[in-house]
Scaffold this motif. Structure first.
Motif, mmCIF file in Angstrom:
data_model
loop_
_atom_site.group_PDB
_atom_site.id
_atom_site.type_symbol
_atom_site.label_atom_id
_atom_site.label_comp_id
_atom_site.label_asym_id
_atom_site.label_seq_id
_atom_site.Cartn_x
_atom_site.Cartn_y
_atom_site.Cartn_z
ATOM 1 N N GLN A 137 -11.103 9.203 2.732
ATOM 2 C CA GLN A 137 -11.953 9.094 1.536
ATOM 3 C C GLN A 137 -13.417 9.239 1.890
ATOM 4 O O GLN A 137 -14.176 9.888 1.191
ATOM 5 C CB GLN A 137 -11.743 7.715 0.898
ATOM 6 N N VAL B 145 1.969 -4.715 -0.185
ATOM 7 C CA VAL B 145 1.114 -3.655 -0.719
ATOM 8 C C VAL B 145 1.968 -2.455 -1.163
ATOM 9 O O VAL B 145 1.624 -1.741 -2.098
ATOM 10 C CB VAL B 145 0.096 -3.263 0.378
ATOM 11 N N TYR C 109 -0.084 -5.730 4.975
ATOM 12 C CA TYR C 109 -1.057 -5.772 6.065
ATOM 13 C C TYR C 109 -0.864 -7.074 6.820
ATOM 14 O O TYR C 109 -0.572 -8.110 6.216
ATOM 15 C CB TYR C 109 -2.493 -5.670 5.514
ATOM 16 N N THR D 49 -6.796 2.221 -8.837
ATOM 17 C CA THR D 49 -7.361 1.747 -7.583
ATOM 18 C C THR D 49 -6.588 0.502 -7.107
ATOM 19 O O THR D 49 -6.226 -0.348 -7.907
ATOM 20 C CB THR D 49 -8.882 1.500 -7.718
ATOM 21 N N GLY D 50 -6.263 0.486 -5.810
ATOM 22 C CA GLY D 50 -5.499 -0.626 -5.260
ATOM 23 C C GLY D 50 -3.994 -0.518 -5.440
ATOM 24 O O GLY D 50 -3.253 -1.420 -5.061
ATOM 25 N N SER D 51 -3.529 0.605 -5.992
ATOM 26 C CA SER D 51 -2.085 0.741 -6.245
ATOM 27 C C SER D 51 -1.303 1.065 -4.972
ATOM 28 O O SER D 51 -0.076 1.023 -4.969
ATOM 29 C CB SER D 51 -1.828 1.803 -7.325
ATOM 30 N N GLY D 52 -2.005 1.420 -3.879
ATOM 31 C CA GLY D 52 -1.321 1.612 -2.602
ATOM 32 C C GLY D 52 -1.281 3.041 -2.089
ATOM 33 O O GLY D 52 -0.595 3.326 -1.098
ATOM 34 N N LYS D 53 -2.033 3.933 -2.698
ATOM 35 C CA LYS D 53 -1.983 5.358 -2.332
ATOM 36 C C LYS D 53 -2.401 5.595 -0.871
ATOM 37 O O LYS D 53 -1.692 6.266 -0.122
ATOM 38 C CB LYS D 53 -2.879 6.190 -3.268
ATOM 39 N N SER D 54 -3.555 5.039 -0.476
ATOM 40 C CA SER D 54 -4.029 5.242 0.900
ATOM 41 C C SER D 54 -3.087 4.576 1.887
ATOM 42 O O SER D 54 -2.764 5.147 2.938
ATOM 43 C CB SER D 54 -5.428 4.658 1.090
ATOM 44 N N SER D 55 -2.621 3.378 1.556
ATOM 45 C CA SER D 55 -1.698 2.673 2.452
ATOM 46 C C SER D 55 -0.463 3.528 2.684
ATOM 47 O O SER D 55 0.013 3.668 3.820
ATOM 48 C CB SER D 55 -1.302 1.322 1.846
#
Ligand code: GTP
Length: 243
Positions: A90, A24, A16, A44-50
């Protein structure tokens, strides 16, 4: 019917803007074939949405490339690219207005019949029809209050009305019971067959029957395969399964 897209990630890294430290996403290599359903799982925070947000170019890759049907997305008009891709986020984004107005957001040309068909697939038609004013029911401050699961189903219906070539569901079935979730996935299989589908989930049961499952850990893909293969070969997957 619609023809799903092929999506190729090649050596994709992403940070980012302005963020310091580790990227990320690190060296992502992934092929999604036309019509495939790809599950994405990881802590959570592993980068799926990114990862999925790079496809319609909500953000641009820092290095590497993403190709849609062979064309580097950097060379495509973002508006045209986004026209083919529907992302269900989400957190559902609904506005004050009727249910129909909310469903038509993104494709105002759909007919009532198309709206109802999509709502049916998303398991939303029956609760909508149960309101005295049906599809004319007002949402928001002066309207009805929907449950989290009902909002998720409207968001899914809204995405289906757009008849996308790529459908991305970003962890948007978390508020649904497993029966509703299974029913939606079953209708997607028949009605949206041919659509390339990326499905981010928390629960392994949500992605178990995908054509392939991508396991993310700390910005990297640490496993790609079927449930059976990953249970044998991917430590992170087994840990998620057991948690
Ligand atoms: P969950 O949604 O919690 O399951 O996580 P995820 O696997 O989808 O990870 P996501 O892609 O949301 O986040 C990956 C990393 O990027 C995390 O360290 C986030 O804190 C960070 N991140 C996410 N969105 C932003 C953003 O808009 N700006 C910045 N600077 N960092 C972000």
């Amino acid at each position: 019917g619609r023809q799903g897209c092929q999506i190729d990630f090649e050596h994709v890294s992403f940070s980012y803007e302005g963020a310091s430290g580790e990227p990320v996403l690190k060296n992502i290599n992934l092929t999604c074939l036309p019509g495939e359903t790809i599950g994405i799982i990881g802590s959570t925070g592993s980068g799926k949405s990114s990862l999925v947000n790079l496809i319609p170019r909500f953000y641009d890759v820092s290095s590497g490339s993403i190709r849609v049907d062979g064309v580097d997305t950097q060379e495509l008009d973002p508006a045209k690219l986004r026209d083919r891709i529907a992302i269900v986020p989400q957190k559902s984004i609904l506005f004050s207005g009727t249910i129909e107005e909310n469903l038509l957001w993104g494709n105002e040309h759909a007919s009532r019949e198309e709206i109802m068909q999509a709502a049916n697939m998303a398991e939303a038609h029956s609760f909508i029809a149960a309101f005295p004013e049906g599809y004319e029911t007002m949402l928001g401050q002066r309207g009805v209050n929907l449950s989290g699961g009902q909002k998720q189903r409207l968001s899914i219906a809204r995405a289906l009305i757009r008849k996308p070539d790529v459908l991305i569901l970003d962890d948007c079935t978390s508020a649904l019971d497993t029966t509703t979730e299974t029913n939606i996935k079953e209708s997607l299989k028949s009605f949206a067959s041919g659509v390339t589908c990326l499905l981010i989930a928390q629960r392994i049961t949500s992605v178990m029957d995908a054509d392939k499952i991508v396991v993310m850990d700390d910005g990297e893909i640490v496993g790609i395969g079927t449930h059976e293969a990953l249970m044998k070969s991917c430590r992170v997957y087994v840990e998620i399964f057991q948690s």
